[in-house]
Design a protein around this motif. Structure first.
Motif, PDB file in Angstrom:
ATOM      1  N   LEU A  12       1.728  -4.295   4.671  1.00 39.91           N
ATOM      2  CA  LEU A  12       1.207  -3.715   6.048  1.00 39.91           C
ATOM      3  C   LEU A  12       1.378  -2.114   6.166  1.00 39.91           C
ATOM      4  CD1 LEU A  12       3.414  -5.742   8.131  1.00 39.91           C
ATOM      5  CD2 LEU A  12       1.022  -6.021   7.937  1.00 39.91           C
ATOM      6  N   ALA A  16      -1.693   0.494   6.746  1.00 36.46           N
ATOM      7  CA  ALA A  16      -1.705   1.647   7.593  1.00 36.46           C
ATOM      8  C   ALA A  16      -2.235   2.829   7.205  1.00 36.46           C
ATOM      9  CB  ALA A  16      -0.359   1.471   8.271  1.00 36.46           C
ATOM     10  N   GLY A  19      -5.665   3.459   6.989  1.00 40.96           N
ATOM     11  CA  GLY A  19      -6.308   3.103   8.130  1.00 40.96           C
ATOM     12  C   GLY A  19      -6.881   1.927   8.716  1.00 40.96           C
ATOM     13  N   GLN A  20      -6.409   0.995   8.084  1.00 43.28           N
ATOM     14  CA  GLN A  20      -6.750  -0.499   8.392  1.00 43.28           C
ATOM     15  C   GLN A  20      -5.560  -0.977   9.389  1.00 43.28           C
ATOM     16  OE1 GLN A  20      -9.385  -2.171   7.235  1.00 43.28           O
ATOM     17  NE2 GLN A  20      -9.839  -0.296   6.325  1.00 43.28           N
ATOM     18  N   ARG A  21      -6.212  -1.707  10.506  1.00 46.11           N
ATOM     19  CA  ARG A  21      -5.198  -2.079  11.499  1.00 46.11           C
ATOM     20  C   ARG A  21      -5.654  -3.533  11.607  1.00 46.11           C
ATOM     21  NH1 ARG A  21      -6.140   0.709  16.790  1.00 46.11           N
ATOM     22  NH2 ARG A  21      -3.802  -0.365  17.010  1.00 46.11           N
ATOM     23  N   GLU A  25      -0.491  -8.007  16.499  1.00 46.51           N
ATOM     24  CA  GLU A  25       0.731  -8.119  16.003  1.00 46.51           C
ATOM     25  C   GLU A  25       1.140  -9.499  15.105  1.00 46.51           C
ATOM     26  OE1 GLU A  25       3.482  -6.071  16.249  1.00 46.51           O
ATOM     27  OE2 GLU A  25       1.868  -4.727  17.252  1.00 46.51           O
ATOM     28  N   THR A  35      -0.643 -11.980   9.337  1.00 47.01           N
ATOM     29  CA  THR A  35      -1.437 -11.103   9.992  1.00 47.01           C
ATOM     30  C   THR A  35      -2.833 -11.070   9.626  1.00 47.01           C
ATOM     31  OG1 THR A  35      -1.370  -8.906  11.007  1.00 47.01           O
ATOM     32  CG2 THR A  35      -1.237  -9.218   8.421  1.00 47.01           C
ATOM     33  N   LEU A  37      -6.914  -9.304   9.551  1.00 45.57           N
ATOM     34  CA  LEU A  37      -7.841  -8.221   9.623  1.00 45.57           C
ATOM     35  C   LEU A  37      -9.106  -8.751   9.268  1.00 45.57           C
ATOM     36  CD1 LEU A  37      -7.477  -6.096   6.702  1.00 45.57           C
ATOM     37  CD2 LEU A  37      -5.614  -7.310   7.124  1.00 45.57           C
TER      38      LEU A  37
END
Length: 173
Positions: A12, A16, A19-21, A25, A35, A37
């Motif tokens: 995680l 971050a 720049g990967q979100r 949550e 999680t 993406l």
């Protein structure tokens, strides 16, 4: 695809820093979270904190690598037909005791309220989840569509010998 990682927090933090979100949550409770993406082509990539095959998978071929692909989820137009093929032709084993995904995952993927049927199959060191969406209805393939038009196009089964390959190939035909 779903990837189990040895250090969920570190992944995680690296995401971050790059720049990967994630899409939202993490889902689940500490020690058993995931999680999600999107890769550059829009495919969903899940990151699992707990190995979904803990205690049921063979030893890792490369234990020094801190991550391994453990799941692939495939949206199919005919669930029963695909399940029968993978079980009867390729000897995958149906997993009936626990689903891989629930409504909380669908929300994470932007499919809140989706109606689906699914089957979970085990292929040695990976889980194959087959999903047939009833609502929302899947988009039809565009004219001229080829399977290679969408991101990654194959999953592979590793076989131990040419004879084993030949046997499965013959069964598939």
């Amino acid at each position: 695809i779903g990837i189990w990682v040895r250090d969920f927090y570190a992944v995680l933090e690296r995401l971050a820093a790059e720049g990967q979100r994630p899409l939202g949550e993490p889902v689940g409770v500490a020690g058993n979270r995931c999680t999600c993406l999107r890769d550059p082509e829009g495919n969903l990539v899940e990151i699992f904190e707990r190995d979904p095959l803990a205690g049921a998978a063979p030893p890792l071929a490369r234990p020094e690598v801190p991550a391994t692909v453990r799941t692939v989820t495939i949206s199919v137009p005919h669930l029963d037909r695909m399940k029968r093929t993978l079980v009867e032709v390729f000897d995958l084993e149906e997993v009936r005791d626990a689903p891989l995904h629930g409504p909380e995952h669908e929300r994470l993927w932007g499919l809140d309220g989706a109606v689906r049927r699914s089957a979970l199959l085990r292929a040695n060191g990976a889980l194959v989840e087959l999903v047939q969406y009833e609502s929302p209805a899947p988009r039809p393939w565009p004219d001229g569509y080829r399977i290679c038009d969408q991101g990654f196009m194959n999953i592979a089964f590793v076989l131990g010998s040419v004879a084993e390959f030949d046997r499965y190939f013959t069964r598939a035909i």
